[in-house]
Design a protein around this motif. Structure first.
Motif, PDB file in Angstrom:
ATOM      1  N   UNK A   1      41.931  -0.721  84.660  1.00 20.09           N
ATOM      2  CA  UNK A   1      43.373   0.113  85.408  1.00 20.09           C
ATOM      3  C   UNK A   1      43.390   1.690  85.883  1.00 20.09           C
ATOM      4  N   UNK A   2      41.915   1.734  85.670  1.00 22.78           N
ATOM      5  CA  UNK A   2      41.598   2.929  86.543  1.00 22.78           C
ATOM      6  C   UNK A   2      40.936   2.316  87.881  1.00 22.78           C
TER       7      UNK A   2
ATOM      8  N   UNK B   1      53.129   4.474  82.517  1.00 22.58           N
ATOM      9  CA  UNK B   1      52.926   3.388  81.478  1.00 22.58           C
ATOM     10  C   UNK B   1      52.223   3.990  80.953  1.00 22.58           C
ATOM     11  N   UNK B   2      52.821   3.355  79.243  1.00 25.48           N
ATOM     12  CA  UNK B   2      51.735   3.017  78.218  1.00 25.48           C
ATOM     13  C   UNK B   2      51.303   1.549  78.846  1.00 25.48           C
ATOM     14  N   UNK B   3      49.894   1.370  78.081  1.00 29.64           N
ATOM     15  CA  UNK B   3      49.709   0.448  78.151  1.00 29.64           C
ATOM     16  C   UNK B   3      50.922  -1.520  77.725  1.00 29.64           C
TER      17      UNK B   3
ATOM     18  N   UNK C   1      51.384  -2.760  91.942  1.00 33.18           N
ATOM     19  CA  UNK C   1      50.579  -2.280  91.128  1.00 33.18           C
ATOM     20  C   UNK C   1      50.781  -3.825  89.641  1.00 33.18           C
ATOM     21  N   UNK C   2      51.836  -4.165  89.552  1.00 36.45           N
ATOM     22  CA  UNK C   2      53.113  -4.788  88.819  1.00 36.45           C
ATOM     23  C   UNK C   2      52.427  -6.076  89.283  1.00 36.45           C
ATOM     24  N   UNK C   3      52.241  -6.186  90.233  1.00 38.63           N
ATOM     25  CA  UNK C   3      52.376  -7.925  90.739  1.00 38.63           C
ATOM     26  C   UNK C   3      51.250  -7.983  90.624  1.00 38.63           C
ATOM     27  N   UNK C   4      49.468  -7.085  90.567  1.00 37.69           N
ATOM     28  CA  UNK C   4      48.438  -7.922  90.814  1.00 37.69           C
ATOM     29  C   UNK C   4      47.981  -8.251  89.479  1.00 37.69           C
ATOM     30  N   UNK C   5      48.723  -6.878  88.233  1.00 37.05           N
ATOM     31  CA  UNK C   5      48.458  -7.573  86.360  1.00 37.05           C
ATOM     32  C   UNK C   5      49.742  -8.580  86.671  1.00 37.05           C
ATOM     33  N   UNK C   6      50.211  -9.042  86.927  1.00 37.61           N
ATOM     34  CA  UNK C   6      50.684 -10.397  86.631  1.00 37.61           C
ATOM     35  C   UNK C   6      50.020 -11.506  87.142  1.00 37.61           C
TER      36      UNK C   6
ATOM     37  N   UNK D   1      56.541  -5.430  81.382  1.00 40.66           N
ATOM     38  CA  UNK D   1      57.254  -5.051  82.533  1.00 40.66           C
ATOM     39  C   UNK D   1      56.432  -6.475  83.244  1.00 40.66           C
ATOM     40  N   UNK D   2      55.060  -6.908  83.161  1.00 46.68           N
ATOM     41  CA  UNK D   2      54.834  -7.964  83.231  1.00 46.68           C
ATOM     42  C   UNK D   2      54.847  -9.320  82.603  1.00 46.68           C
ATOM     43  N   UNK D   3      56.300  -9.090  81.422  1.00 49.20           N
ATOM     44  CA  UNK D   3      56.751 -10.097  81.198  1.00 49.20           C
ATOM     45  C   UNK D   3      56.173 -11.143  80.116  1.00 49.20           C
ATOM     46  N   UNK D   4      54.651 -10.423  79.480  1.00 50.74           N
ATOM     47  CA  UNK D   4      53.771 -10.386  78.466  1.00 50.74           C
ATOM     48  C   UNK D   4      54.205 -10.357  77.022  1.00 50.74           C
ATOM     49  N   UNK D   5      53.308 -11.028  75.956  1.00 51.24           N
ATOM     50  CA  UNK D   5      54.149 -11.356  75.220  1.00 51.24           C
ATOM     51  C   UNK D   5      53.592 -10.188  74.274  1.00 51.24           C
ATOM     52  N   UNK D   6      52.181 -10.240  74.221  1.00 47.04           N
ATOM     53  CA  UNK D   6      51.389  -9.422  73.699  1.00 47.04           C
ATOM     54  C   UNK D   6      51.640  -7.657  73.885  1.00 47.04           C
ATOM     55  N   UNK D   7      51.562  -7.125  72.730  1.00 48.54           N
ATOM     56  CA  UNK D   7      51.987  -5.416  73.269  1.00 48.54           C
ATOM     57  C   UNK D   7      50.239  -5.071  73.207  1.00 48.54           C
ATOM     58  N   UNK D   8      49.268  -5.432  73.248  1.00 48.94           N
ATOM     59  CA  UNK D   8      47.514  -4.680  73.496  1.00 48.94           C
ATOM     60  C   UNK D   8      47.261  -5.819  74.622  1.00 48.94           C
TER      61      UNK D   8
END
Length: 331
Positions: A122-123, A138-140, A171-176, A146-153
């Motif tokens: 993330x950094x 945003x928090x983790x 950057x959301x698209x990169x994470x996705x 936001x990317x549609x992941x079911x996991x909180x961590x």
């Protein structure tokens, strides 16, 4: 004698001039390409020698050593910028260097390294000036939602790789993209898994893969490292692995693991708790995913570092203690 020396100097000078002329001619000649255009990806923080090799592997018929020499002679050895480049028919070695010095990229890149914790990823993403930072503030957990992941961590759930993006991309698209890549790789490893593994879900295999990633000194030992921890799970033994303890200490860890850290109970302290920790502890690569799901056939329950990057594996505690005396205590 003097006349012979002068002749020798003259011959050497002629050869040097011929070599210099040939090198200058080469620098202005079009290079061969495997296709036109060809897309070449240069990873961040690559030295000039590595850049030359990446260009060659990308489909450009050019000797990396000559490219390195040309970059240094032109004074641009440290000026070559990372990113995705398109090279078309007719481009010369000098053109390539000029293009890379100017940073005329078609795509920018972010490289995520195996074994990083998510906070490191993330950094790096946050620091990239070519991205649009929609995750700022945003928090983790919010990022995952936001990317549609079911996991909180987010830990362990992004595949380490080199990702391309256009300037101004979110950057959301990169994470996705990285999240989906890990889901794909994890599912492939899970579907090819060995029988009778002590995991109930692919996520548990991911947790194990992250431990293997952090524990492995030599890549070839990953399946054996995985086998040790899997055997311990089967016997309800504590995993007793330092990287999980370090992860539980968090950002306050100063590089020195103390006895009090091993005795302080946290959800990640595998010296005080049996079973797997609640989440992965790092971003595992494909080799660690494979090791966690297809471990080596072994009854080993212990391993100790030999001091040369490799490990000694033992099936019993007495054998392990002897190995500790030999490799750690010098007895």
């Amino acid at each position: 004698m003097k006349r012979i020396v002068l002749r020798l100097v003259g011959v050497l000078l002629v050869f040097a001039l011929a070599a210099a002329g040939g090198f200058a001619w080469w620098a202005h000649q079009p290079v061969g390409l495997s296709a036109s255009p060809v897309e070449v990806i240069i990873k961040p923080s690559s030295g000039v020698a590595s850049v030359g090799r990446q260009i060659q592997r990308g489909g450009v018929a050019m000797d990396p050593r000559l490219f390195q020499l040309l970059a240094r002679i032109t004074g641009h050895g440290a000026d070559l910028k990372a990113g995705g480049y398109q090279f078309e028919t007719g481009i010369t070695p000098l053109d390539i260097i000029e293009k890379m010095v100017k940073g005329e990229v078609t795509h920018y890149v972010v490289t995520v390294i195996e074994g990083w914790e998510f906070r490191k990823m993330r950094a790096v993403v946050d620091a990239n000036p070519a991205l649009k930072h929609d995750t700022a503030g945003m928090s983790d957990a919010d990022l995952m939602k936001a990317i549609g992941a079911a996991e909180p961590s987010p830990e362990g759930l992004f595949f380490p790789d080199t990702y391309l993006f256009a300037r101004g991309s979110s950057d959301l698209e990169l994470y996705r993209h990285a999240y989906r890549a890990m889901q794909k790789r994890l599912n492939e490893a899970w579907n090819a898994r060995a029988l009778d593994l002590p995991y109930k879900t692919p996520y548990e295999a991911l947790v194990m893969a992250s431990i293997v990633e952090k524990e492995t000194g030599q890549a070839v030992e990953r399946p054996m490292i995985a086998a040790v921890f899997i055997n311990r799970l089967r016997k309800n033994m504590m995993l007793q692995t330092d990287p999980t303890v370090i992860y539980g200490v968090g950002e306050s860890f100063d590089g020195n693991l103390r006895k009090k850290d091993l005795l302080t109970d946290t959800p990640y302290n595998t010296y005080t708790r049996t079973g797997l920790p609640p989440t992965p502890i790092a971003l595992p690569g494909i080799a660690s995913l494979a090791a966690a799901t297809t471990p080596a056939p072994s009854d080993a329950l212990y391993f100790v570092a030999r001091g040369d990057g490799s490990s000694h594996f033992s099936n019993s505690l007495p054998e392990h203690n002897r190995a500790v005396d030999k490799y750690q205590r010098g007895k």
